[in-house]
Structure formats: C-alpha cells, structure tokens
Write a protein that holds these residues in place. Structure first.
Motif, PDB file in Angstrom:
ATOM      1  N   ILE A 241      40.602  33.186  45.360  1.00  0.00           N
ATOM      2  CA  ILE A 241      39.978  34.502  45.556  1.00  0.00           C
ATOM      3  C   ILE A 241      41.087  35.439  46.011  1.00  0.00           C
ATOM      4  O   ILE A 241      41.713  35.203  47.047  1.00  0.00           O
ATOM      5  CB  ILE A 241      38.876  34.473  46.630  1.00  0.00           C
ATOM      6  CG1 ILE A 241      38.000  33.237  46.514  1.00  0.00           C
ATOM      7  CG2 ILE A 241      38.032  35.734  46.559  1.00  0.00           C
ATOM      8  CD1 ILE A 241      37.035  33.066  47.663  1.00  0.00           C
ATOM      9  N   ASN A 242      41.344  36.492  45.245  1.00  0.00           N
ATOM     10  CA  ASN A 242      42.428  37.405  45.618  1.00  0.00           C
ATOM     11  C   ASN A 242      41.931  38.478  46.590  1.00  0.00           C
ATOM     12  O   ASN A 242      40.774  38.480  47.009  1.00  0.00           O
ATOM     13  CB  ASN A 242      43.092  38.019  44.375  1.00  0.00           C
ATOM     14  CG  ASN A 242      42.171  38.969  43.630  1.00  0.00           C
ATOM     15  OD1 ASN A 242      41.110  39.349  44.106  1.00  0.00           O
ATOM     16  ND2 ASN A 242      42.597  39.355  42.432  1.00  0.00           N
ATOM     17  N   GLY A 243      42.814  39.397  46.949  1.00  0.00           N
ATOM     18  CA  GLY A 243      42.489  40.434  47.919  1.00  0.00           C
ATOM     19  C   GLY A 243      41.459  41.430  47.445  1.00  0.00           C
ATOM     20  O   GLY A 243      40.893  42.176  48.246  1.00  0.00           O
ATOM     21  N   GLU A 244      41.185  41.451  46.134  1.00  0.00           N
ATOM     22  CA  GLU A 244      40.168  42.359  45.588  1.00  0.00           C
ATOM     23  C   GLU A 244      38.883  41.608  45.245  1.00  0.00           C
ATOM     24  O   GLU A 244      38.050  42.085  44.478  1.00  0.00           O
ATOM     25  CB  GLU A 244      40.726  43.062  44.349  1.00  0.00           C
ATOM     26  CG  GLU A 244      41.930  43.939  44.682  1.00  0.00           C
ATOM     27  CD  GLU A 244      42.601  44.507  43.439  1.00  0.00           C
ATOM     28  OE1 GLU A 244      42.131  44.191  42.321  1.00  0.00           O
ATOM     29  OE2 GLU A 244      43.574  45.240  43.600  1.00  0.00           O
ATOM     30  N   ASP A 245      38.758  40.394  45.773  1.00  0.00           N
ATOM     31  CA  ASP A 245      37.573  39.537  45.601  1.00  0.00           C
ATOM     32  C   ASP A 245      37.373  39.058  44.169  1.00  0.00           C
ATOM     33  O   ASP A 245      36.260  38.694  43.782  1.00  0.00           O
ATOM     34  CB  ASP A 245      36.298  40.242  46.099  1.00  0.00           C
ATOM     35  CG  ASP A 245      36.336  40.506  47.599  1.00  0.00           C
ATOM     36  OD1 ASP A 245      37.184  39.893  48.273  1.00  0.00           O
ATOM     37  OD2 ASP A 245      35.533  41.320  48.078  1.00  0.00           O
ATOM     38  N   ASP A 246      38.444  39.072  43.360  1.00  0.00           N
ATOM     39  CA  ASP A 246      38.367  38.498  42.015  1.00  0.00           C
ATOM     40  C   ASP A 246      38.495  36.979  42.133  1.00  0.00           C
ATOM     41  O   ASP A 246      39.228  36.463  42.976  1.00  0.00           O
ATOM     42  CB  ASP A 246      39.480  39.051  41.129  1.00  0.00           C
ATOM     43  CG  ASP A 246      39.331  40.549  40.902  1.00  0.00           C
ATOM     44  OD1 ASP A 246      38.195  41.006  40.763  1.00  0.00           O
ATOM     45  OD2 ASP A 246      40.364  41.252  40.878  1.00  0.00           O
ATOM     46  N   LEU A 247      37.801  36.282  41.251  1.00  0.00           N
ATOM     47  CA  LEU A 247      37.740  34.826  41.304  1.00  0.00           C
ATOM     48  C   LEU A 247      38.469  34.210  40.122  1.00  0.00           C
ATOM     49  O   LEU A 247      38.279  34.627  38.978  1.00  0.00           O
ATOM     50  CB  LEU A 247      36.259  34.392  41.304  1.00  0.00           C
ATOM     51  CG  LEU A 247      35.946  32.915  41.485  1.00  0.00           C
ATOM     52  CD1 LEU A 247      36.356  32.430  42.857  1.00  0.00           C
ATOM     53  CD2 LEU A 247      34.453  32.683  41.266  1.00  0.00           C
ATOM     54  N   MET A 248      39.314  33.218  40.402  1.00  0.00           N
ATOM     55  CA  MET A 248      40.014  32.493  39.350  1.00  0.00           C
ATOM     56  C   MET A 248      39.785  30.989  39.555  1.00  0.00           C
ATOM     57  O   MET A 248      39.995  30.472  40.651  1.00  0.00           O
ATOM     58  CB  MET A 248      41.516  32.805  39.392  1.00  0.00           C
ATOM     59  CG  MET A 248      42.309  32.120  38.305  1.00  0.00           C
ATOM     60  SD  MET A 248      44.068  32.547  38.371  1.00  0.00           S
ATOM     61  CE  MET A 248      44.032  34.193  37.684  1.00  0.00           C
ATOM     62  N   VAL A 249      39.319  30.322  38.508  1.00  0.00           N
ATOM     63  CA  VAL A 249      39.062  28.884  38.571  1.00  0.00           C
ATOM     64  C   VAL A 249      39.922  28.179  37.538  1.00  0.00           C
ATOM     65  O   VAL A 249      39.836  28.482  36.347  1.00  0.00           O
ATOM     66  CB  VAL A 249      37.564  28.567  38.326  1.00  0.00           C
ATOM     67  CG1 VAL A 249      37.324  27.066  38.350  1.00  0.00           C
ATOM     68  CG2 VAL A 249      36.698  29.266  39.353  1.00  0.00           C
ATOM     69  N   ASP A 250      40.759  27.286  38.005  1.00  0.00           N
ATOM     70  CA  ASP A 250      41.642  26.500  37.138  1.00  0.00           C
ATOM     71  C   ASP A 250      42.476  27.396  36.220  1.00  0.00           C
ATOM     72  O   ASP A 250      42.671  27.104  35.037  1.00  0.00           O
ATOM     73  CB  ASP A 250      40.816  25.506  36.318  1.00  0.00           C
ATOM     74  CG  ASP A 250      41.658  24.301  35.885  1.00  0.00           C
ATOM     75  OD1 ASP A 250      42.784  24.133  36.407  1.00  0.00           O
ATOM     76  OD2 ASP A 250      41.193  23.539  35.027  1.00  0.00           O
ATOM     77  N   GLY A 251      42.941  28.518  36.775  1.00  0.00           N
ATOM     78  CA  GLY A 251      43.832  29.411  36.038  1.00  0.00           C
ATOM     79  C   GLY A 251      43.138  30.452  35.187  1.00  0.00           C
ATOM     80  O   GLY A 251      43.807  31.271  34.560  1.00  0.00           O
ATOM     81  N   ASP A 252      41.794  30.443  35.150  1.00  0.00           N
ATOM     82  CA  ASP A 252      41.051  31.401  34.325  1.00  0.00           C
ATOM     83  C   ASP A 252      40.213  32.325  35.207  1.00  0.00           C
ATOM     84  O   ASP A 252      39.552  31.859  36.153  1.00  0.00           O
ATOM     85  CB  ASP A 252      40.118  30.671  33.342  1.00  0.00           C
ATOM     86  CG  ASP A 252      40.897  29.805  32.357  1.00  0.00           C
ATOM     87  OD1 ASP A 252      41.982  30.237  31.943  1.00  0.00           O
ATOM     88  OD2 ASP A 252      40.403  28.715  32.023  1.00  0.00           O
TER      89      ASP A 252
END
Length: 202
Positions: free
Chosen positions: A62-73
């Motif tokens: 979870i980045n600083g802008e609340d975007d979610l990345m799972v297994d590189g996607d």
C-alpha cells in the motif's frame, strides 16, 4: 482571673487514610476507554533465518496514496480477498510430497504457494498510508482466512469457524462446550494458519 479556653484541635491524622481509600474507590469503579484497533499477535524476535521460496510469499504493497499492489500488479481492493484465497488455497506442492495439501481446492499452480502452512502474506505499507486504507486491507486479508476456515469447519464439523469462535468467547457458553470448541478451533487454525508478515516502508 479566668483562664482563656483553648480552641478545639482537629485531628488530621486519618486524612491520609481517607484520601487513600477514595483513590482506591475511584480506581476500582472507573472504566477507562480504549481506542479500537487491530487484534494481532506480533511475531517474536528470532535469530533463526530460514530461506523462504518466493512462490510461498504473496507481497502486498500500500503506497502513500493508498494505492494497492498485489504480487507486482495494481489491484482493486474488491479483488484482494479472492487473490488472497487463491494464493492460500493453491496447494502447488506435487502429489506424494510431504508438502502436498489434500484439502486444498486451488489451481495447484507450481509457481504459487505449496500449501497453507507454507503460505505467507507479506503486507508492506508506506508511512503516508492512511489508517483507514490499512485497516480495510487488513479486514480483507482476515476475511480471506475466515472464508477458508469456514469452509473447512463446515466440512469437518458442520459449523462455521466464526460461529465457533463466537460461542467460545461467549460468557454464557458452558466450560465443557468451550473445551470441545477449543479443540475444533485449533484444528481449523492448523489447516489454515494466519501467517501475516507486516512491515513499514519509508
């Protein structure tokens, strides 16, 4: 000549005792509000470093802008639970091996987790990640575990895992029933142990 009467003295010797008793009274009767948070048992320190194959780790960021990345996607939050279930229930170890999972119903992809005992969900959050996003992701991960645990509890005991936990922690449940529930809960937890690794990235 008449002697002047002395003013009566107040005995203050017991004032400390009274103050002490009042302090104890307020300590015993006052309820302290606690902030709601996450019920998690943090892993203890360990000097043993065991290499873990990458296929047995599901990296979630979870980045600083609340975007979610799972297994590189980049992933939508609504898909997180299904992706986590597929990873935990994959059962990619070959049949006949010691890691083979005979109760797993996943795709059995050899590039994904061997079995639920080996599968680790790694959650990495940013310092700027909002608390709301962090808690929402945590809830989805716990829901993924509970979905699988409910399935196995239904298969083995004809009862949901979450219902077993609710009854176990209820005050009105008799001790004999709690004892039996504890055995069943531990059995399900062994089938799908919650291995959630958390870290913060600067």
């Amino acid at each position: 000549m008449a002697s002047r009467e002395e003013a009566p003295k107040v005995n203050a010797g017991s004032m400390a005792d009274i103050a002490f008793l009042l302090l104890i009274f307020f300590l015993v009767t006052t309820s302290i509000e606690t902030d709601a948070g996450l019920d998690r048992k943090l892993p203890g320190e360990s000097d043993i470093s065991v290499p873990i194959p990458q296929r047995n780790i599901l990296p979630i960021l979870i980045n600083g802008e609340d975007d979610l990345m799972v297994d590189g996607d980049i992933t939508d939050l609504k898909d997180l639970r299904a992706l986590t279930i597929a990873f935990l229930d994959n059962g990619g170890a070959p049949e006949g091996s010691e890691n083979y999972c005979d109760y797993c119903k996943g795709p059995r992809d050899t590039e994904s987790s061997d079995n639920p005992e080996k599968a680790i969900v790694s959650l990495l959050s940013n310092r700027e990640t909002s608390y709301g996003a962090y808690v929402t992701v945590q809830n989805e991960l716990v829901a993924a575990y509970n979905t699988l645990r409910n399935r196995e509890a239904q298969r083995l005991f004809r009862m949901d895992f979450t219902e077993m936990e609710r009854q176990y922690f209820a005050n009105e449940t008799p001790e004999a029933v709690k004892k039996e529930l504890k055995k069943k809960i531990r059995k399900i937890q062994e089938l799908y142990p919650m291995k959630l690794s958390e870290a913060e990235r600067n």
